[in-house]
Design a protein around this motif. Sequence first.
Motif, PDB file in Angstrom:
ATOM      1  N   GLY A 168      41.739  48.779  25.829  1.00  0.00           N
ATOM      2  CA  GLY A 168      42.439  47.941  26.807  1.00  0.00           C
ATOM      3  C   GLY A 168      41.697  47.830  28.125  1.00  0.00           C
ATOM      4  N   ILE A 169      42.210  46.914  28.960  1.00  0.00           N
ATOM      5  CA  ILE A 169      41.629  46.725  30.299  1.00  0.00           C
ATOM      6  C   ILE A 169      42.772  46.691  31.317  1.00  0.00           C
ATOM      7  N   GLY A 170      42.461  47.008  32.570  1.00  0.00           N
ATOM      8  CA  GLY A 170      43.506  47.030  33.596  1.00  0.00           C
ATOM      9  C   GLY A 170      42.976  46.553  34.933  1.00  0.00           C
ATOM     10  N   HIS A 171      43.909  46.224  35.817  1.00  0.00           N
ATOM     11  CA  HIS A 171      43.525  45.614  37.092  1.00  0.00           C
ATOM     12  C   HIS A 171      44.524  45.980  38.181  1.00  0.00           C
ATOM     13  N   ILE A 172      44.006  46.169  39.367  1.00  0.00           N
ATOM     14  CA  ILE A 172      44.851  46.352  40.542  1.00  0.00           C
ATOM     15  C   ILE A 172      44.358  45.320  41.544  1.00  0.00           C
ATOM     16  N   ARG A 173      45.285  44.550  42.159  1.00  0.00           N
ATOM     17  CA  ARG A 173      44.843  43.343  42.867  1.00  0.00           C
ATOM     18  C   ARG A 173      44.972  43.452  44.380  1.00  0.00           C
ATOM     19  N   TRP A 174      43.983  42.924  45.060  1.00  0.00           N
ATOM     20  CA  TRP A 174      44.087  42.606  46.491  1.00  0.00           C
ATOM     21  C   TRP A 174      43.919  41.096  46.557  1.00  0.00           C
ATOM     22  N   ALA A 175      45.008  40.406  46.926  1.00  0.00           N
ATOM     23  CA  ALA A 175      45.053  38.951  46.750  1.00  0.00           C
ATOM     24  C   ALA A 175      44.022  38.213  47.598  1.00  0.00           C
ATOM     25  N   THR A 176      43.242  37.351  46.971  1.00  0.00           N
ATOM     26  CA  THR A 176      42.381  36.426  47.730  1.00  0.00           C
ATOM     27  C   THR A 176      42.873  34.999  47.495  1.00  0.00           C
ATOM     28  N   HIS A 177      42.957  34.572  46.234  1.00  0.00           N
ATOM     29  CA  HIS A 177      43.405  33.211  45.933  1.00  0.00           C
ATOM     30  C   HIS A 177      44.768  33.283  45.255  1.00  0.00           C
TER      31      HIS A 177
END
Length: 613
Positions: free
Chosen positions: A71-80
């Motif tokens: 699997g893959i995972g992500h934590i976001r800092w919004a740009t768009h």
Amino acid sequence: MCGIVGYTGINNAVDILLDGLSHLEYRGYDSSGVALMAEDKINIYKAPGKLSNLIDKLKEQDKKNITSKTGIGHIRWATHGLPTLVNAHPHSCTCGGLTLVHNGIIENYKEIKDELESKGVKFDSQTDTEVAAKLIAQNYAMTKDLVSAVSQTTKKLKGAWAFCVMHKNEKETIVATRKNAPLLIGVGDKENFLASDIPAIIKYTKKAIYLNDNQIARVKPNSIEILNEDGTLAQNKIEYLPFEPMALSKMGYKHFMLKEIFEQPDVVRNILQDKLHDEFNKISLDDVKLDKNRLKEINRIQIIACGTSLHAGFVGKYIIEDLTGIPTDVEPSSEYIYRNTIADENTLVIGISQSGETADTITAIKQVKQKGAHVLIVTNRKESLLARLSDSLFHVNAGIEVSVAATKSYLAQLMSIYLFAIYMAETLDINPKKVQEIKHELLTLPAKLEIVLSNAPKIRELAKKYSGYKNFIFIARGINYPTALEGALKLKEISYINATGYPAGELKHGPIAMLDDTMPVLAILNEGMVYDKVMSNCEEAYARQAKLIGVANFIDDKHKNIFEDYILIPQIKDMVSPALNIVVLQLLAYNIAEYLGKDVDQPRNLAKSVTVE
Ligand code: F6R
């Protein structure tokens, strides 16, 4: 910004991905998500806000039933796009067979999106990332090979990226690539990992491979195949990861920030042990490739950095000019890159960056390298992109800093600059008396830092008293003017109180208009050249009913009464005093924010590594 992780192996992927993401939360906390490979499809789980929301969501769905091994995972800092569920990663192709996570910015996403939309492709989110998912899926439909599809796609993209991509037809496989954004592959036994940064995988492996720009990796449990941009097989070496999982624990402190503030005496001790043992022997810096002949050619120095690192650079200007006489300019990287700067082979450019990942600083350093300048990078991450771009390196060695607000890394940056300035003066055989004096002062620092820290209860009381104020002004002169800037930055970033740092002499040229009893003025005073001048500025503030707080190593008796409160630090020469004064301001900011119930380690809207320009 944004953190990505990947896992393929023999263990339960979801646990490893969530654990990895928890160590990347410093990179952003606007939303998170994971994609898990199942028999004949990919399952995606996402939640807006902090990672805990995703963990709660998965609990509701009974995580025990999720047994995927890839699997893959992500934590976001919004740009768009807003920090909403629909914009959370992973993003997918229309049929859901392909999914990816992304860190970076696709600068030409609008034109690609227009082109795809004109061909009938529908988009769900406002992100730049989704165009990559759609485009890779289109290419995959033709090539039936994920590596080729990713390679064809990235050739069309402009900007910066680290991608981890999965396709339901390519079992146990994650394809990863990067350009101007970090990504490393953790090497395990029958399992492999991907991550934006070491803390996400250090618990599982101490071996890693760093991908170069535009390389593509096909990662499976038992193999890692890396291709260069031209399709040839690459032979990246396996490196040993530099730090211990222990560093990621709060060790009983309420916040990482407080732990990191209290680590500072040891941080300084370590640096001294490594590089400065006494006042009499010359400093040698192994990774600094500037000998006497080369240093003699240097006729100007430019320091470029952002935020707290920029403030360390401002202190650096005072020290370097004083010890070496070489004209030194300091500029935010984000300004430096958008003008015609003058640098040539006789210029030494010092890039300062805790993370070694800051996009503005990376761009600036790439520019000056083309002009032939010698580049010295001062960083806490010797494996970072910036470190790899350096001609000379100063590893500040503060240990991993988890709190988003920089504290111990700032002090370590100051130490590095003192030592580098001393190195230059000694190599050039100039100013021996001053050099010896500063060396002496530096050697006394750890014990004095401990005295400052023992004042923490008093500073906590002050914090309580002043936590209700909405505005602060921090003033100082000379080498402590950057301390005022840094103290004000610490306060605003973690407590959201409006705080401004000013050169004390500038108060009367405008800001004094704001002063009354609702505006505390924090003044940094050190016995020395500018003491009387700062004290006059304090008098001016007092006359306007401002509440005066002093941070000083000395306050003369006739002035004590103008201060509402003051904190005394140990005797220290002006030149080295920023290293002590800042600790008081860090503790003040920490305690005010903590008293106000703010999220100290993860202030809103911020991220520790700012990988967008
Ligand atoms: C503030 C802070 C930031 C960073 C800035 C540069 O506490 O940490 O202002 O100093 O984002 O980051 P680096 O030093 O990683 O280049």
